[in-house]
Write a protein that holds these residues in place. Sequence first.
Motif, PDB file in Angstrom:
ATOM      1  N   SER A  14       7.635   3.747   5.312  1.00  0.00           N
ATOM      2  CA  SER A  14       6.629   3.872   4.257  1.00  0.00           C
ATOM      3  C   SER A  14       6.400   5.330   3.900  1.00  0.00           C
ATOM      4  CB  SER A  14       5.315   3.219   4.706  1.00  0.00           C
ATOM      5  OG  SER A  14       5.467   1.824   4.889  1.00  0.00           O
ATOM      6  N   GLU A  15       6.271   6.179   4.919  1.00  0.00           N
ATOM      7  CA  GLU A  15       6.045   7.611   4.661  1.00  0.00           C
ATOM      8  C   GLU A  15       7.267   8.249   4.016  1.00  0.00           C
ATOM      9  OE1 GLU A  15       4.019  10.675   3.969  1.00  0.00           O
ATOM     10  OE2 GLU A  15       2.971   9.368   5.393  1.00  0.00           O
ATOM     11  N   ALA A  16       8.460   7.881   4.462  1.00  0.00           N
ATOM     12  CA  ALA A  16       9.683   8.439   3.874  1.00  0.00           C
ATOM     13  C   ALA A  16       9.776   8.067   2.392  1.00  0.00           C
ATOM     14  CB  ALA A  16      10.910   7.922   4.626  1.00  0.00           C
ATOM     15  N   ALA A  17       9.459   6.813   2.069  1.00  0.00           N
ATOM     16  CA  ALA A  17       9.511   6.370   0.677  1.00  0.00           C
ATOM     17  C   ALA A  17       8.522   7.150  -0.178  1.00  0.00           C
ATOM     18  CB  ALA A  17       9.215   4.870   0.605  1.00  0.00           C
ATOM     19  N   TRP A  18       7.315   7.333   0.333  1.00  0.00           N
ATOM     20  CA  TRP A  18       6.288   8.057  -0.412  1.00  0.00           C
ATOM     21  C   TRP A  18       6.700   9.506  -0.657  1.00  0.00           C
ATOM     22  CZ3 TRP A  18       2.217   6.958  -3.248  1.00  0.00           C
ATOM     23  CH2 TRP A  18       1.299   7.961  -3.555  1.00  0.00           C
ATOM     24  N   GLN A  19       7.163  10.189   0.382  1.00  0.00           N
ATOM     25  CA  GLN A  19       7.530  11.600   0.248  1.00  0.00           C
ATOM     26  C   GLN A  19       8.671  11.780  -0.749  1.00  0.00           C
ATOM     27  OE1 GLN A  19       6.089  14.382   1.669  1.00  0.00           O
ATOM     28  NE2 GLN A  19       4.485  13.078   2.546  1.00  0.00           N
ATOM     29  N   ALA A  20       9.679  10.919  -0.654  1.00  0.00           N
ATOM     30  CA  ALA A  20      10.827  11.032  -1.559  1.00  0.00           C
ATOM     31  C   ALA A  20      10.417  10.734  -3.001  1.00  0.00           C
ATOM     32  CB  ALA A  20      11.939  10.083  -1.115  1.00  0.00           C
ATOM     33  N   ALA A  21       9.641   9.683  -3.207  1.00  0.00           N
ATOM     34  CA  ALA A  21       9.228   9.309  -4.557  1.00  0.00           C
ATOM     35  C   ALA A  21       8.314  10.362  -5.164  1.00  0.00           C
ATOM     36  CB  ALA A  21       8.535   7.953  -4.535  1.00  0.00           C
ATOM     37  N   VAL A  27      13.510   5.294  -5.185  1.00  0.00           N
ATOM     38  CA  VAL A  27      13.636   4.748  -3.829  1.00  0.00           C
ATOM     39  C   VAL A  27      13.738   3.228  -3.872  1.00  0.00           C
ATOM     40  CG1 VAL A  27      12.449   4.426  -1.622  1.00  0.00           C
ATOM     41  CG2 VAL A  27      12.387   6.660  -2.754  1.00  0.00           C
ATOM     42  N   ARG A  28      14.594   2.694  -3.045  1.00  0.00           N
ATOM     43  CA  ARG A  28      14.693   1.251  -2.796  1.00  0.00           C
ATOM     44  C   ARG A  28      14.282   1.031  -1.347  1.00  0.00           C
ATOM     45  NH1 ARG A  28      20.161  -1.677  -1.499  1.00  0.00           N
ATOM     46  NH2 ARG A  28      19.620  -3.897  -1.627  1.00  0.00           N
ATOM     47  N   THR A 106       0.486  -0.627   1.433  1.00  0.00           N
ATOM     48  CA  THR A 106       1.331  -1.521   0.645  1.00  0.00           C
ATOM     49  C   THR A 106       1.008  -1.417  -0.843  1.00  0.00           C
ATOM     50  OG1 THR A 106       1.456  -3.055   2.522  1.00  0.00           O
ATOM     51  CG2 THR A 106       2.068  -3.920   0.358  1.00  0.00           C
ATOM     52  N   ALA A 107      -0.280  -1.373  -1.176  1.00  0.00           N
ATOM     53  CA  ALA A 107      -0.692  -1.294  -2.578  1.00  0.00           C
ATOM     54  C   ALA A 107      -0.223   0.005  -3.225  1.00  0.00           C
ATOM     55  CB  ALA A 107      -2.210  -1.427  -2.680  1.00  0.00           C
ATOM     56  N   ARG A 108      -0.347   1.123  -2.489  1.00  0.00           N
ATOM     57  CA  ARG A 108       0.050   2.411  -3.055  1.00  0.00           C
ATOM     58  C   ARG A 108       1.555   2.469  -3.291  1.00  0.00           C
ATOM     59  NH1 ARG A 108      -3.715   6.618  -2.292  1.00  0.00           N
ATOM     60  NH2 ARG A 108      -2.177   8.015  -3.263  1.00  0.00           N
ATOM     61  N   LEU A 109       2.327   1.969  -2.345  1.00  0.00           N
ATOM     62  CA  LEU A 109       3.780   1.996  -2.496  1.00  0.00           C
ATOM     63  C   LEU A 109       4.242   1.032  -3.590  1.00  0.00           C
ATOM     64  CD1 LEU A 109       4.882   2.181   1.253  1.00  0.00           C
ATOM     65  CD2 LEU A 109       4.975   4.014  -0.433  1.00  0.00           C
ATOM     66  N   ILE A 115       9.319   3.527  -6.803  1.00  0.00           N
ATOM     67  CA  ILE A 115       9.609   2.774  -5.574  1.00  0.00           C
ATOM     68  C   ILE A 115       9.816   1.298  -5.904  1.00  0.00           C
ATOM     69  CG2 ILE A 115       8.781   2.070  -3.302  1.00  0.00           C
ATOM     70  CD1 ILE A 115       7.198   4.667  -3.163  1.00  0.00           C
ATOM     71  N   GLU A 116      10.964   0.796  -5.515  1.00  0.00           N
ATOM     72  CA  GLU A 116      11.289  -0.632  -5.654  1.00  0.00           C
ATOM     73  C   GLU A 116      11.283  -1.235  -4.255  1.00  0.00           C
ATOM     74  OE1 GLU A 116      15.365  -3.233  -6.332  1.00  0.00           O
ATOM     75  OE2 GLU A 116      15.211  -1.238  -7.219  1.00  0.00           O
ATOM     76  N   ILE A 117      10.453  -2.246  -4.045  1.00  0.00           N
ATOM     77  CA  ILE A 117      10.337  -2.871  -2.720  1.00  0.00           C
ATOM     78  C   ILE A 117      11.072  -4.204  -2.726  1.00  0.00           C
ATOM     79  CG2 ILE A 117       8.751  -3.776  -0.985  1.00  0.00           C
ATOM     80  CD1 ILE A 117       6.662  -1.796  -2.034  1.00  0.00           C
ATOM     81  N   GLU A 118      11.914  -4.388  -1.721  1.00  0.00           N
ATOM     82  CA  GLU A 118      12.752  -5.583  -1.642  1.00  0.00           C
ATOM     83  C   GLU A 118      12.599  -6.222  -0.270  1.00  0.00           C
ATOM     84  OE1 GLU A 118      17.543  -6.289  -1.324  1.00  0.00           O
ATOM     85  OE2 GLU A 118      16.832  -4.884  -2.847  1.00  0.00           O
TER      86      GLU A 118
END
Length: 450
Positions: A14-21, A27-28, A106-109, A115-118
Motif C-alpha cells: 500500500s505504501e509503495a503504491a502511494w509513494q510511486a503514484a 501503478v497496478r 483502501t479508500a485513499r488508494l 492506481i488501479e487495484i486488481e
Amino acid sequence: MTKLTIIGGGMAGSEAAWQAAQAGQPVRLIEMRPQVETFAHRTGHLAEMVCSNSFRSDDDEQNAVGLLHWEMRAASSLIMEMADAHKLPAGGALAVDRDAFAEAVTARLTAHPLIEIEAGEITALPESGPTIIATGPLTGGALARAIAEEAGQDSLAFFDAIAPIVYADSIDMDVAWRQSRYDKGDTLEEREAYINCPMTKDQYEAFIDALLAADKTEFKEGETATYFDGCLPIEVMAERGRETLRHGPMKPVGLTNPHDPQTKAWAVVQLRRDNALGTLYNIVGFQTKMKYGAQTSVFKKIPGLENASFARLGGIHRNTFINSPTLLDDQMRLRSKPHIRFAGQITGVEGYVESAAMGLLAGRLASAELRGEALPEIPHVTAMGALVTHITGGAEAKTFQPMNVNFGLFPPVEGLKGGRRGRKDRYKAYTDRAKAAWSDWIAPGLKAAQ
C-alpha cells in the motif's frame, strides 16, 4: 507510461503504491484477498492489521521505531497519515483502530487516479516489467515456491503468532483497572489506555502451570519451530523459565491497583484498546500457539477475565521471508531478475512500521528508476538507511532472521558515553543525526511526493 506492478496490498504494498503514484507513476496494485483468504486476515481491505493494532513507541528522540515514524511522516507516508488519523489512546505508543485504519487506506488508494487495484492471486514471478513483490509473511504457496526456486534454495521460514482479543464489556472492572504503565500520557484518556488484571503469586504460579500443560498446536513432520524473538508465544516464554513472563509482558512495575493500593501485584496482565469505540481489547504480549479450547480455559484463569468473551482467539502460522543479504542489491532489486524489487516483511524486516518503511523506499526507488533518475544513496545513519543496509548486506547471511529497527543497526556516534548512563544522550544523538540526514535526502523528491 509503463505501469509499475505491485503484488501484495499489505502495509508495504500500500505504501509503495502511494509513494510511486504520488510521484506521477501509474501503478497496478494486485491483492489476492478477498478471493484468496488467509488464516490471519478477516477482511478484504488493504493494509489490514492482523497481529496487533500497535505501531509501538512514537517517541522520536529516544526510540528507533519512533524515529522511523518521524522519517515516514517527513516523506508523506500514507500509512502514517492514516495511523495518525485513526489513533487510539495507548500511552506513549501509537495504536490505531484497525478497521477504520484499513478502510481509510483502501479508500485513499482506490480514489487515486494513477492506481488501479486488481483482485487475484499471482502464482509465478513476472518475467518482465517493473515489479515490487510485497506479499508479506503469508505469501501464497505457489508464489512462495516460485521465489524459492528462483533463489536456488529452500525458503527460510519461522513461525509467527497472534494474540487474542476480548470484548471489553466482559472484563470484570471490580477486579481490573485502567492505567498506563507509569501513568504515561498527556491526557487522562492516554493515562488510562490499558486495562490491568493483577495476579497474586499463587495465581501466577497456577496460571503458569496451566499454560505449560495446555494443548498446543503441533507442527507438521519435518517442520522446525523457529520463532522471531519479538513475537514469541507465551508458552515458549514460560518454557524458558517460570519467571520469564513476570519480567516480560506480565511485569507488575509502574502500576498501582486502586482496588487495593497497598498490595503490590506479583504479576499483571495488560489489555490495550483495539478499536475507537473501546469495545475490543487485545491481550498485550499474549501471542499463543495453544489450541482454541485450551486458550479459553487458561485465559479465564486471569483475574478479571473469568467471564471473558473472545472476539478472536490467538493462533500461529508459518511466516516466510527471503535471505535478502544474498538475494537483493542495495536498490532492493532481485539480483537475478533486477526488474523485480522486494519490500516488506518478506525481506526480513519485522513489524508493521518497518514493513511500510521498506514499501516507501521501494516505491520511491522504482518510480525514480522508471523516470530515468538515480536517487542518492539512502543515508546509513537514518532509520530507513539502517534497515535497508541490514537486509541488503549488513546482516550475516548465514544467521539472517527478521529484525525490528533498533539503534544497534546504526553506525555509532563517536565521543559519547557508553552504558546505561550515557544511553539517553546517545539515543538523542542518533535521532538528531538521522533527522538531519533524512531531511537532506528527502528534500529533492518531497514536492513530487506530496
